[in-house]
Design a protein around this motif. Sequence first.
Motif, PDB file in Angstrom:
ATOM      1  N   LEU A   3       3.392  12.754   1.814  1.00 33.35           N
ATOM      2  CA  LEU A   3       2.494  12.106   0.850  1.00 33.35           C
ATOM      3  C   LEU A   3       2.639  12.649  -0.571  1.00 33.35           C
ATOM      4  O   LEU A   3       2.185  12.014  -1.517  1.00 33.35           O
ATOM      5  CB  LEU A   3       1.044  12.230   1.307  1.00 33.35           C
ATOM      6  CG  LEU A   3       0.677  11.423   2.550  1.00 33.35           C
ATOM      7  CD1 LEU A   3      -0.764  11.708   2.964  1.00 33.35           C
ATOM      8  CD2 LEU A   3       0.880   9.940   2.326  1.00 33.35           C
ATOM      9  N   ASN A  59       0.852  -1.181   0.000  1.00 34.29           N
ATOM     10  CA  ASN A  59       0.000   0.000   0.000  1.00 34.29           C
ATOM     11  C   ASN A  59       0.892   1.237   0.000  1.00 34.29           C
ATOM     12  O   ASN A  59       1.663   1.451   0.935  1.00 34.29           O
ATOM     13  CB  ASN A  59      -0.911  -0.019   1.233  1.00 34.29           C
ATOM     14  CG  ASN A  59      -1.834   1.160   1.280  1.00 34.29           C
ATOM     15  OD1 ASN A  59      -1.399   2.297   1.427  1.00 34.29           O
ATOM     16  ND2 ASN A  59      -3.122   0.891   1.173  1.00 34.29           N
ATOM     17  N   THR A  60       0.787   2.033  -1.038  1.00 39.39           N
ATOM     18  CA  THR A  60       1.639   3.203  -1.215  1.00 39.39           C
ATOM     19  C   THR A  60       1.534   4.183  -0.053  1.00 39.39           C
ATOM     20  O   THR A  60       2.543   4.615   0.505  1.00 39.39           O
ATOM     21  CB  THR A  60       1.289   3.917  -2.536  1.00 39.39           C
ATOM     22  OG1 THR A  60       1.418   2.977  -3.600  1.00 39.39           O
ATOM     23  CG2 THR A  60       2.181   5.091  -2.793  1.00 39.39           C
ATOM     24  N   VAL A  61       0.323   4.552   0.305  1.00 40.19           N
ATOM     25  CA  VAL A  61       0.129   5.525   1.384  1.00 40.19           C
ATOM     26  C   VAL A  61       0.624   4.955   2.703  1.00 40.19           C
ATOM     27  O   VAL A  61       1.285   5.656   3.482  1.00 40.19           O
ATOM     28  CB  VAL A  61      -1.353   5.965   1.474  1.00 40.19           C
ATOM     29  CG1 VAL A  61      -1.597   6.828   2.698  1.00 40.19           C
ATOM     30  CG2 VAL A  61      -1.759   6.694   0.193  1.00 40.19           C
ATOM     31  N   LYS A  63       4.447   4.973  -6.545  1.00 34.74           N
ATOM     32  CA  LYS A  63       3.634   4.234  -7.518  1.00 34.74           C
ATOM     33  C   LYS A  63       4.429   3.945  -8.790  1.00 34.74           C
ATOM     34  O   LYS A  63       4.370   2.841  -9.324  1.00 34.74           O
ATOM     35  CB  LYS A  63       2.353   4.991  -7.849  1.00 34.74           C
ATOM     36  CG  LYS A  63       1.329   4.939  -6.744  1.00 34.74           C
ATOM     37  CD  LYS A  63       0.064   5.666  -7.134  1.00 34.74           C
ATOM     38  CE  LYS A  63      -0.980   5.515  -6.049  1.00 34.74           C
ATOM     39  NZ  LYS A  63      -2.218   6.207  -6.374  1.00 34.74           N
ATOM     40  N   LEU A 114       4.379   5.253   2.796  1.00 33.95           N
ATOM     41  CA  LEU A 114       4.814   6.622   3.055  1.00 33.95           C
ATOM     42  C   LEU A 114       4.582   7.016   4.511  1.00 33.95           C
ATOM     43  O   LEU A 114       5.473   7.560   5.170  1.00 33.95           O
ATOM     44  CB  LEU A 114       4.091   7.593   2.117  1.00 33.95           C
ATOM     45  CG  LEU A 114       4.480   7.487   0.642  1.00 33.95           C
ATOM     46  CD1 LEU A 114       3.488   8.240  -0.231  1.00 33.95           C
ATOM     47  CD2 LEU A 114       5.896   7.987   0.418  1.00 33.95           C
ATOM     48  N   GLU A 115       3.393   6.732   5.013  1.00 35.00           N
ATOM     49  CA  GLU A 115       3.071   7.112   6.394  1.00 35.00           C
ATOM     50  C   GLU A 115       3.929   6.365   7.408  1.00 35.00           C
ATOM     51  O   GLU A 115       4.401   6.951   8.375  1.00 35.00           O
ATOM     52  CB  GLU A 115       1.586   6.887   6.675  1.00 35.00           C
ATOM     53  CG  GLU A 115       0.708   7.908   5.981  1.00 35.00           C
ATOM     54  CD  GLU A 115      -0.777   7.684   6.205  1.00 35.00           C
ATOM     55  OE1 GLU A 115      -1.176   6.581   6.660  1.00 35.00           O
ATOM     56  OE2 GLU A 115      -1.553   8.615   5.912  1.00 35.00           O
ATOM     57  N   TYR A 153       5.034  12.408  -2.284  1.00 33.08           N
ATOM     58  CA  TYR A 153       5.874  11.453  -3.008  1.00 33.08           C
ATOM     59  C   TYR A 153       5.105  10.194  -3.435  1.00 33.08           C
ATOM     60  O   TYR A 153       5.701   9.252  -3.948  1.00 33.08           O
ATOM     61  CB  TYR A 153       7.097  11.070  -2.173  1.00 33.08           C
ATOM     62  CG  TYR A 153       8.061  12.210  -2.015  1.00 33.08           C
ATOM     63  CD1 TYR A 153       8.897  12.591  -3.058  1.00 33.08           C
ATOM     64  CD2 TYR A 153       8.125  12.944  -0.832  1.00 33.08           C
ATOM     65  CE1 TYR A 153       9.783  13.651  -2.923  1.00 33.08           C
ATOM     66  CE2 TYR A 153       9.007  14.003  -0.688  1.00 33.08           C
ATOM     67  CZ  TYR A 153       9.835  14.350  -1.744  1.00 33.08           C
ATOM     68  OH  TYR A 153      10.707  15.405  -1.610  1.00 33.08           O
ATOM     69  N   GLU A 154       3.794  10.204  -3.255  1.00 34.13           N
ATOM     70  CA  GLU A 154       2.981   9.044  -3.655  1.00 34.13           C
ATOM     71  C   GLU A 154       3.200   8.672  -5.125  1.00 34.13           C
ATOM     72  O   GLU A 154       3.386   7.488  -5.432  1.00 34.13           O
ATOM     73  CB  GLU A 154       1.503   9.293  -3.365  1.00 34.13           C
ATOM     74  CG  GLU A 154       0.629   8.101  -3.690  1.00 34.13           C
ATOM     75  CD  GLU A 154      -0.835   8.332  -3.336  1.00 34.13           C
ATOM     76  OE1 GLU A 154      -1.604   7.365  -3.463  1.00 34.13           O
ATOM     77  OE2 GLU A 154      -1.212   9.462  -2.950  1.00 34.13           O
TER      78      GLU A 154
END
Length: 141
Positions: free
Chosen positions: A117, A105-107, A124, A110-111, A119-120
């Motif tokens: 965010l 999961n990308t988010v 991806k 990052l979190e 840089y999402e």
Amino acid sequence: MDDKIKMMIDELGVRVQYWPKLDANGHYIARINTVVIDDRISPHAKIMTLLHELGHASKHQNNYALYNLAFSLHSKMENEAEEFMIEKMIELRVVDPEFNPATFNTVNFLESNEIDLKYEPVVKEFMTSYCIGNSLEHIFF
């Protein structure tokens, strides 16, 4: 420290030092090709900081005089170092035998790494190219 990170350090010829107290998590000193990291930060933060500073060494070693010349150049170099760090963090993650691209999961990535965010799209893009390169495009498409 991961063998891939050690290999990067060797390839770049960078010296890494840990100091007991810095004004930031780390710094890259181009004229002596040295990364200095605050020894008080967590082990995970040390790896992220090291990768960020190695991004400066990799991309900016020969033009680091521009870093303080203009805010736009400073911002561009910081962004490039951050993207380098993100790419290397993902590379370390995807070689983990327990890594499952279907659950990435990308988010969440990052979190959990306390990365902005904004840089999402970078995450991806890297994950997409990784999955296509490894015949896993059906996971994201």
